[in-house]
Design a protein around this motif. Structure first.
Motif, short mmCIF file in Angstrom:
data_model
loop_
_atom_site.label_atom_id
_atom_site.label_comp_id
_atom_site.label_asym_id
_atom_site.label_seq_id
_atom_site.Cartn_x
_atom_site.Cartn_y
_atom_site.Cartn_z
N LYS A 134 62.41 3.65 -60.66
CA LYS A 134 62.38 3.11 -62.02
C LYS A 134 62.93 1.68 -62.04
CE LYS A 134 63.85 4.72 -66.37
NZ LYS A 134 64.52 5.80 -67.10
N ILE B 202 58.00 -5.46 -63.31
CA ILE B 202 57.58 -5.89 -64.65
C ILE B 202 58.15 -7.26 -64.97
CG2 ILE B 202 57.97 -5.41 -67.10
CD1 ILE B 202 57.49 -2.46 -66.44
N LEU C 178 56.11 2.89 -68.13
CA LEU C 178 56.71 1.56 -68.23
C LEU C 178 55.64 0.49 -68.02
CD1 LEU C 178 60.12 1.81 -66.37
CD2 LEU C 178 59.71 1.50 -68.79
N LEU D 225 73.33 1.24 -61.70
CA LEU D 225 72.79 1.00 -63.04
C LEU D 225 72.20 2.26 -63.67
CD1 LEU D 225 71.03 -2.43 -62.44
CD2 LEU D 225 73.26 -2.02 -63.46
N ASN D 226 72.57 3.42 -63.13
CA ASN D 226 72.18 4.68 -63.76
C ASN D 226 70.69 4.97 -63.76
OD1 ASN D 226 73.80 6.69 -64.59
ND2 ASN D 226 74.56 5.59 -66.40
N VAL D 227 69.93 4.31 -62.91
CA VAL D 227 68.50 4.63 -62.84
C VAL D 227 68.13 4.93 -61.41
CG1 VAL D 227 67.53 3.45 -64.82
CG2 VAL D 227 68.00 2.16 -62.75
N PHE E 138 59.77 2.00 -76.91
CA PHE E 138 58.73 2.61 -76.10
C PHE E 138 59.13 2.63 -74.62
CE2 PHE E 138 54.91 1.78 -79.13
CZ PHE E 138 55.47 2.66 -80.03
N MET E 139 59.75 1.56 -74.17
CA MET E 139 60.15 1.49 -72.76
C MET E 139 61.58 2.00 -72.57
SD MET E 139 58.48 -2.24 -72.01
CE MET E 139 57.98 -2.28 -70.30
N GLU F 68 68.99 2.49 -71.56
CA GLU F 68 69.39 2.14 -70.19
C GLU F 68 70.80 1.58 -70.16
OE1 GLU F 68 67.66 3.08 -67.87
OE2 GLU F 68 65.58 3.17 -68.56
N ALA F 69 71.36 1.54 -68.96
CA ALA F 69 72.69 0.96 -68.79
C ALA F 69 72.63 -0.53 -69.12
CB ALA F 69 73.14 1.15 -67.35
N TRP G 119 61.02 -1.79 -63.13
CA TRP G 119 61.53 -2.79 -64.07
C TRP G 119 61.49 -4.19 -63.48
CZ3 TRP G 119 61.65 -3.31 -68.91
CH2 TRP G 119 61.84 -2.21 -69.76
N PHE G 120 61.87 -4.31 -62.22
CA PHE G 120 61.89 -5.66 -61.65
C PHE G 120 60.48 -6.15 -61.33
CE2 PHE G 120 66.41 -4.65 -61.00
CZ PHE G 120 66.87 -5.64 -61.83
N GLU H 159 57.04 8.60 -66.37
CA GLU H 159 57.86 7.58 -67.01
C GLU H 159 57.61 6.20 -66.38
OE1 GLU H 159 61.72 9.15 -67.42
OE2 GLU H 159 62.53 7.29 -68.25
N GLY I 141 73.87 -3.02 -67.77
CA GLY I 141 73.66 -3.88 -66.61
C GLY I 141 72.18 -4.08 -66.31
N LEU I 142 71.42 -2.98 -66.35
CA LEU I 142 69.98 -3.07 -66.11
C LEU I 142 69.30 -3.88 -67.21
CD1 LEU I 142 67.47 -2.16 -64.48
CD2 LEU I 142 67.31 -0.23 -66.01
N VAL J 184 67.31 -7.55 -66.63
CA VAL J 184 65.88 -7.74 -66.89
C VAL J 184 65.66 -8.70 -68.06
CG1 VAL J 184 63.77 -6.59 -67.65
CG2 VAL J 184 65.22 -5.51 -65.95
N MET K 144 64.46 0.85 -73.31
CA MET K 144 65.50 -0.07 -72.88
C MET K 144 66.80 0.21 -73.64
SD MET K 144 65.80 -2.06 -70.54
CE MET K 144 65.35 -3.53 -69.69
#
Lengths: 131, 333
Positions: free
Chosen positions: B28, B35, B314, B22-24, A82-83, A88-89, B32-33, B310, A91-92, A96, A85
């Protein structure tokens, strides 16, 4: 629309590649069905509470271990699908997930051990706490 | 995204925004951080709950007995079914949210707005359900008696083992003080004695007059046959002694200092954790509304990117994620 190409690159397989979906929308419904099944199993177990699951395993009832594991499975699929993940890369993802998992386990272990210790102190104390 | 980013003169350079670490996108990644940090806040609450529960492992309330209401089914024992329904509602709204994100990737404005609307409705139903849970929890069902040591004594039928409510065996006696109502405007200063329907003397009298009622303490004992934890039930004689020696007050329902279900901390954590989660759902609904109106206005159509959908998505999934844990640790375990 520079991002369009990247977004179409959803990874569409779950269960380590054993279940592949044709589109992202299909995968979403598939994951919903899976999460619903887990929740139904949880509620059924919580309602029936089979006697054999009352056995203690490492300080907790087996039933409670099952609940916790099923919860972690649900958390995994919510985060991964859903999120997004999964897409994603790495690394990210690691920054997290590893951070939170490490800190959560650390805090839980310390506080639960401490809680158990205080329970023992109360229990064995010379003064009753239920007066 | 070009239209949303101000020109800084550093375009094309590594740290000027040319490459995305990190491709974002920045937004976004920050979501994430955020969250991550919010997850740790909830961990703090749930870990504190676990700590208190382990500390009072032998006297914690049994969740099935506390949360057993279902709308329109009065008096039916329906443990956790309503919470399970709430879980499905929230997972359902998570699905509509992720469908909105997916539609956003395909620049389908109609579908994005439809799914956002469904998500918002799901969120509102969830918040409403939580309010209903709170209402039942605060009102209580059976009533109980508090001891000097701050423990709770509940009443049971001797034969069936079913819970007995105070109003089934206690009669309201004469009062030598006028009770104040809301109209006098001092309702918040009333002490337990005047606030409660019954005085402790009336409960004691009703208990003596009804030989088929006995007492259940907070103490959890393991049933040797099934291995299940059950509350300790006193014999009628022990119950009489206990009530006359230790009971000091009547407790009806729940608040932050006492509750009829057992340990006061149980209600405190219930209010705090589900309240904090409910506040997250509420703010999530507000965020979703703002984005929903932006979608309708065509803001993201002009930007050629639905990434904002998006980002709130999240956050919304995170709220669902937290509920999965609250559900397990508050209601199941």
């Amino acid at each position: 629309m520079a991002d369009h190409a990247a977004h179409d690159g959803h990874k569409l397989a779950i269960f380590r590649g054993t279940l592949k979906f044709k589109s992202n929308t299909q995968k979403i419904w598939g994951v919903l069905i899976f999460l619903s099944l887990i929740t139904i199993v949880e509620v059924a177990l919580g309602y029936i509470k089979p006697d054999f699951l009352n056995a203690k395993v490492i300080g907790l009832k087996l039933l409670n271990w099952i609940f916790i594991i099923l919860t972690l499975v649900k958390a995994y699929y919510i985060t991964w699908d859903f999120m997004h993940m999964r897409d994603e890369a790495s690394g990210l993802r690691r920054s997290v997930v590893w951070t939170s998992v490490f800190l959560i386990i650390y805090l839980m272990v310390i506080l639960l051990v401490e809680g158990e210790y205080i329970y023992q102190v109360y229990k064995n104390a010379a003064v009753s706490f239920d007066f | 995204m070009d239209t949303t980013v101000a020109t800084t003169g550093t375009e094309g350079q590594k740290w000027g925004g040319a490459s995305k670490p990190l491709n974002v996108s920045y937004g976004k990644m920050m979501m994430w951080f955020f969250i991550l940090s919010d997850a740790l806040t909830f961990t703090g609450f749930l870990a504190a709950y676990g700590f208190s529960r382990f500390k009072f492992i032998e006297e914690w309330p049994i969740a099935d007995e506390v949360f057993n209401h279902f709308p329109f089914l009065h008096g039916t024992d329906a443990p956790m079914f309503y919470v399970a329904l709430m879980t499905f509602i929230l997972i359902g709204s998570s699905v509509t949210m992720v469908l909105a994100v997916d539609a956003g990737h395909h620049m389908n404005k109609k579908k994005v707005s439809l799914y956002m609307l469904l998500t918002i409705i799901g969120g509102l139903i969830f918040v409403g359900s939580q309010a209903w849970e709170w209402k039942n929890f605060i009102a209580g069902e059976y009533g109980a008696v508090k001891t000097k040591g701050g423990k709770i004594l509940q009443f049971l039928d001797v034969k069936t083992g079913e819970r007995v409510a105070l109003n089934e065996f206690v009669e309201v006696g004469p009062r030598d003080v006028d009770t104040y109502g809301n109209s006098e405007g001092i309702w918040y200063t009333t002490s337990g004695e005047y606030n409660a329907t019954y005085t402790i003397e009336e409960v004691k009298k009703g208990f003596v007059d009804n030989p088929n009622v006995t007492i259940r303490t907070q103490q959890l004992v393991v049933n040797e046959e099934t291995g299940a934890s059950e509350k300790l039930v006193l014999s009628r004689e022990d119950a009489l002694v206990k009530l006359n020696k230790d009971a000091v007050g009547v407790v009806e329902g729940a608040n932050l200092t006492e509750n009829e279900y057992g340990a006061p901390l149980f209600a405190d954590f219930f209010f705090f954790i589900t309240g904090f989660h409910g506040f997250h759902v509420f703010s999530g609904v507000i965020f979703n509304l703002i984005i929903f109106f932006n979608v309708l206005l065509g803001t993201y159509e002009k930007r050629r990117s639905y990434e904002m959908v998006e980002k709130v998505g999240l956050y919304w999934h995170f709220v669902d994620l937290v509920w999965v844990f609250v559900f397990t640790f508050f209601y199941l375990v």
